[in-house]
Design a protein around this motif. Structure first.
Motif, short mmCIF file in Angstrom:
data_model
loop_
_atom_site.label_atom_id
_atom_site.label_comp_id
_atom_site.label_asym_id
_atom_site.label_seq_id
_atom_site.Cartn_x
_atom_site.Cartn_y
_atom_site.Cartn_z
N PHE A 5 43.06 45.94 37.96
CA PHE A 5 44.40 45.38 38.10
C PHE A 5 45.20 46.38 38.92
O PHE A 5 45.36 47.52 38.52
N GLU A 40 44.12 41.72 41.58
CA GLU A 40 43.10 41.90 40.57
C GLU A 40 41.77 41.76 41.29
O GLU A 40 41.64 40.93 42.19
N ASP A 60 59.20 39.91 36.48
CA ASP A 60 57.76 40.21 36.58
C ASP A 60 57.51 41.71 36.53
O ASP A 60 56.56 42.18 35.91
N ASN A 63 57.30 43.18 33.18
CA ASN A 63 56.10 42.83 32.42
C ASN A 63 54.80 43.43 32.95
O ASN A 63 53.78 43.37 32.28
N LEU A 64 54.80 43.99 34.15
CA LEU A 64 53.55 44.43 34.76
C LEU A 64 52.82 45.50 33.95
O LEU A 64 51.60 45.45 33.80
N SER A 66 52.96 45.95 30.73
CA SER A 66 52.41 45.30 29.53
C SER A 66 51.16 44.51 29.87
O SER A 66 50.18 44.55 29.13
N VAL A 67 51.20 43.79 30.99
CA VAL A 67 50.03 43.04 31.42
C VAL A 67 48.86 43.99 31.69
O VAL A 67 47.73 43.75 31.26
N GLU A 70 47.48 45.21 28.37
CA GLU A 70 46.71 44.16 27.70
C GLU A 70 45.34 43.99 28.35
O GLU A 70 44.32 43.87 27.67
N LYS A 71 45.30 43.97 29.67
CA LYS A 71 44.03 43.83 30.37
C LYS A 71 43.14 45.04 30.12
O LYS A 71 41.93 44.90 29.97
#
Length: 91
Positions: A5, A40, A60, A63-64, A66-67, A70-71
């Motif tokens: 990512f 990605e 966005d 949130n990046l 956090s994304v 999570e990934k």
């Protein structure tokens, strides 16, 4: 398959009108034209742009991380279930 990512926060902010408010519209247009959004990719394959610079919003950006976390956790859990060593670098 290992996924990566990728994004560079500073370069993403240049195209947003509510960041770097002193930037001229010509300069902002330059960044919209030359900056890749959030990518990605699977190892050894071409990257996939999952969020284009045109679609990116300030929300966005919030949130990046956090994304990405999570990934990373999902990939760590997947790799931990395999019977082989692995390396993960998150920077």
């Amino acid at each position: 398959m290992q996924k990566t990512f990728l994004y560079h926060l500073n370069s993403l902010t240049y195209a947003l009108p509510d960041w770097h408010v002193q930037m001229t519209e010509d300069r902002r247009a330059f960044f919209r034209e030359t900056t890749t959004g959030v990518l990605e990719r699977v190892a050894c394959e071409a990257p996939n742009e999952i969020l284009t610079i045109e679609d990116l919003t300030t929300a966005d950006l919030v949130n990046l991380d956090s994304v990405g976390a999570e990934k990373s956790v999902a990939e760590l859990e997947r790799l931990a279930g395999l019977d082989q060593p692995f390396f993960m670098s998150i920077n």
